[in-house]
Design a protein around this motif. Structure first.
Motif, PDB file in Angstrom:
ATOM      1  N   ASP A 192      -4.142  -2.600  -5.617  1.00  0.00           N
ATOM      2  CA  ASP A 192      -3.486  -2.875  -4.332  1.00  0.00           C
ATOM      3  C   ASP A 192      -4.227  -4.011  -3.637  1.00  0.00           C
ATOM      4  N   THR A 193      -3.506  -5.071  -3.304  1.00  0.00           N
ATOM      5  CA  THR A 193      -4.168  -6.262  -2.763  1.00  0.00           C
ATOM      6  C   THR A 193      -3.733  -6.521  -1.323  1.00  0.00           C
TER       7      THR A 193
ATOM      8  N   ASP B 195      -5.975   2.233   1.313  1.00  0.00           N
ATOM      9  CA  ASP B 195      -6.508   1.644   2.549  1.00  0.00           C
ATOM     10  C   ASP B 195      -7.448   2.674   3.167  1.00  0.00           C
TER      11      ASP B 195
ATOM     12  N   THR C  57       0.841  -1.196   0.000  1.00  0.00           N
ATOM     13  CA  THR C  57       0.000   0.000   0.000  1.00  0.00           C
ATOM     14  C   THR C  57       0.883   1.255   0.000  1.00  0.00           C
TER      15      THR C  57
ATOM     16  N   SER D 107      -4.263  -3.946   4.748  1.00  0.00           N
ATOM     17  CA  SER D 107      -5.257  -3.913   3.672  1.00  0.00           C
ATOM     18  C   SER D 107      -6.183  -5.109   3.836  1.00  0.00           C
TER      19      SER D 107
HETATM   20 MG   LIG Z   1      -1.705  -2.963   1.979  1.00  0.00          MG
END
Ligand SMILES: [Mg+2]
Ligand SMILES: Nc1nc2c(ncn2[C@@H]2O[C@H](COP(=O)(O)OP(=O)(O)OP(=O)(O)O)[C@@H](O)[C@H]2O)c(=O)[nH]1
Length: 694
Positions: free
Chosen positions: A79-80, A49, A22, A60
């Protein structure tokens, strides 16, 4: 107005939990000028986030998207989450990108989820780059990390950077292609000479990079072997091709929170990663012909879009995040959801910047967008033109491995619980819930116990319902092993009309899975015909409630073979009661036993602890059915009683250092050993008495 498809880069940012994905996405957004200040995970101010739970936990939870425009290209950054129980969301994110950035921590190197996301990226055949992040931390070591990458991940992994400075002194990198150093001071980059103490290291690693570039092409390799070097232009072309085709995995240096490495990564994404056109046609099922078909990533092709994430919020409602795979999706279009048969109106479509949206008129192939308020569309579904129905392969999610029962803390909250869980399951398809009529409990299932705890917290924070988490009750059953016969007689004389019913019953076992059978062997009217259904009803009600400990009775045959009646006093009710009394007595004389559910379990474990896994399963009354050593990981198959597996997750985690995984499904029922059955009966009775007192 849609974006030129050749200029789109869709990139999934994946890796183990907490390695700085992130932060890196934020640094890229900031570096490209898409946000005007560098948000921080630690104060909850990053773009991707934004969920209150993410801000509170500083991790996240959802796959989210943000975009930036850099050097004439549109970069969509997906973004995972990296936390183990949420990793399925990372896999869903990788379904819609052309390339992956795998982030690793410079102290920890390759970790459990690094290996998982690497496998996902291989499954989708994605080219990738590795970013060694957090190089400014104490004990960070680029070359040790490199060694763990080489050892644990498959692929031709070669650094394109070497770091300048170490730990808190980490300040930049030398680019091995251009052989120029970039160093950062106060967030500003400047070109610098290669520090003299790095000269040998740079030489050594550049050599390896040239070699890797040469090996992508036979002619180039011959030339390299003959001449001992390559021209820079040749090397660049070969590297580009190698990276785009996934033959070479470049490794970069970064300290995301200091903004180091984000520009180099943006450049690599623009120059070396493929566009949606490069990835070519998407395959799926043409629903007109019911055959495999393709859709071209072409603005004029029929529209197909894949929903890869659903966000759900009590205030904003439902948001469906999708990728256009072919065609041009226009705002206000009506599309078909072939999996559910309904039509959906794409009222407002927008680009996604974390929680913010930028409305657009149309989205071209390769673009990622969001649409609010779809009626009946879930993560994994395809939307397409009704006249040209086409379904993309669904995004699949793992089956839940663990069950808990939940109980509202406030009476009457049951409906609120169900609707909150339904919303949460939209966002996270690995959460399931259902009411178990056998144990009369609302069950919630998830990937692991921490996952389920997280869901419970989410219910409270987002939907304001407070629940208690209990281990699920085991759905035991009762049956008999022997045969017995006897009388059940009910007789009451209380002035006026009395009650009279008299039955003789036989109880005997049926084969496992045989259910329940009632037989009537009355000859000559010992029990009048019209009362036989009363006897059967008495028997059935009694079996449903259970006799020994209150669990339903199965695999049992009950025969009515004799009885007597009274002309005036016999009634439906009297025969029901007589049958029930008789059955309770006879059943207990027919050698009653308890049955328990047995599960099929499949454990994946690092091979070196497979012995411990087997020992532990044996101690849980498990039976090992098979074992397959598959290189470094082994797969152990076993069957074990459900009651012994409730705590399995945490044991497996400690035995394997978090590297093991398991799945479990119901198989069949078996007899509970007598000493355990006695305990279960006692506990259940005590529980019942307690409940009755309240
Ligand atoms: Mg993250
Ligand atoms: N020292 C240092 N800390 C960093 C760096 N990058 C990230 N962090 C810190 O590492 C922690 C985790 O960062 P995140 O960006 O949330 O990591 P993540 O990979 O997105 O984590 P998950 O999404 O939960 O898997 C935060 O406290 C960041 O401030 C870095 O380059 N250097």
């Amino acid at each position: 107005m849609a974006i030129d498809i050749g200029k789109i880069r869709n990139v999934g940012v994946v890796g183990h939990g907490g390695v700085g994905k992130t932060s890196l996405v934020e640094a890229m957004l900031f570096g490209a000028g898409a946000v005007n200040r560098l948000g921080k995970v630690d104060d909850g101010s990053t773009t991707t986030d934004f969920d209150p739970d993410e801000i509170k936990r500083k991790i996240s939870i959802n796959t989210t998207v943000a975009y930036c425009d850099y050097k004439g290209h549109r970069i969509n950054l997906v973004d995972t989450p990296g936390y183990g129980d949420l990793i399925a969301d990372a896999r869903a994110g990788l379904r819609v990108v052309e390339a992956a950035v795998v982030v690793v921590d410079a102290v920890a190197g390759v970790q459990v989820q690094t290996e998982k996301v690497w496998k996902f990226a291989s499954e989708f055949d994605l080219p990738r780059a590795i970013v060694v992040n957090r190089l400014d931390r104490e004990r960070a070591d680029f070359f040790r990390t490199l060694e763990s990458l080489g050892r644990r991940l498959k692929g031709r992994i070669v650094p394109v950077h070497v770091p300048v400075g170490e730990e808190s002194g980490f300040r930049g990198y030398v680019d091995l292609v251009t052989q120029k150093a970039t160093v950062f001071a106060d967030g500003k980059a400047s070109e610098a000479a290669i520090p003299t103490e790095l000269a040998d290291t740079v030489k050594e690693w550049r050599e390896k990079l040239v070699e890797a570039a040469a090996e992508t092409d036979d002619d180039l390799l011959t030339k390299y072997l003959e001449e001992g070097s390559l021209a820079e232009a040749e090397m660049l072309t070969a590297l580009r091709a190698g990276i785009t085709q996934g033959k070479i995995v470049p490794v970069l240096c970064a300290a995301a929170t200091k903004g180091i490495g984000s520009h180099a990564l943006l450049d690599l994404i623009v120059h070396e990663f493929p566009s949606p056109v490069d990835r070519g046609d998407v395959t799926g099922t043409d629903l007109k012909t019911k055959q495999a078909g393709v859709r071209a990533p072409d603005a004029k092709a029929p529209v197909t879009a894949l929903i890869f994430k659903t966000l759900s919020d009590p205030h904003i409602g439902k948001l469906s995040v999708f990728r256009v795979c072919s065609g041009t999706l226009k705002a206000d279009a009506t599309l078909l959801n072939p999996a559910r048969g309904g039509r959906e109106r794409m009222g407002h479509i927008a680009w996604l910047m974390g929680k913010n949206q930028k409305a657009v008129e149309a989205l071209g192939p390769g673009e990622i967008g969001v649409v609010p308020k779809l009626k009946d569309t879930q993560t994994g579904d395809t939307l397409c033109e009704e006249a040209q129905p086409f379904e993309l392969p669904r995004i699949t999610f793992p089956e839940p491995a663990i069950n808990f029962a939940i109980q509202p803390k406030t009476r009457g909250d049951e409906d609120k619980i169900s609707s909150a869980l339904a919303r949460i399951a939209e966002e996270d398809p690995t959460v399931h819930h259902h009411f178990d009529p056998e144990t009369k409990q609302l069950l919630i299932s998830g990937v692991g116990s921490m996952h389920v705890e997280m869901v419970v917290e989410r219910m409270k924070r987002k939907y304001n319902v407070d629940v208690l988490l209990l281990p699920p009750r085991i759905p035991y059953k009762e049956t008999v092993k022997g045969r017995a016969e006897g009388q059940g007689k009910y007789k009451k004389q209380t002035g006026g009309r009395g009650q009279y019913g008299d039955t003789w019953l036989r109880v005997e076992p049926l084969a496992r899975g045989g259910g329940f059978e009632f037989a009537d062997e009355i000859f000559g009217g010992a029990v009048p015909r019209n009362f036989i259904p009363s006897v059967e009803k008495g028997v059935r009600d009694c079996l449903k409630k259970g006799i020994m400990a209150g669990f339903p009775v199965v695999d049992t045959k009950v025969t009515l073979y004799d009885g007597s009646y009274h002309d005036v006093d016999s009634s439906d009710m009297a025969f029901q009661i007589a049958a029930s009394m008789g059955l309770q007595k006879v059943f207990m004389e027919a050698h009653p036993i308890l049955l328990e559910p047995i599960m099929n379990v499949e454990v994946t474990t690092p091979a070196e602890v497979a012995g411990d896994i087997i020992g532990d399963l044996n101690s849980r009354r498990g039976r090992i059915v098979g074992m397959e050593p598959a290189g470094e990981t082994a797969v152990v198959r076993a069957s074990a009683p459900m009651s012994e597996m409730l705590t399995y997750e945490s044991s497996l985690r400690s035995m394997t250092g978090g590297r093991g995984g398991y799945s479990m499904e119901f198989s069949h029922y078996e007899e509970v050993p007598a000493f355990l059955a006695e305990k279960v009966v006692k506990e259940t009775k005590a529980e019942k008495e307690k409940a009755e007192k309240h």
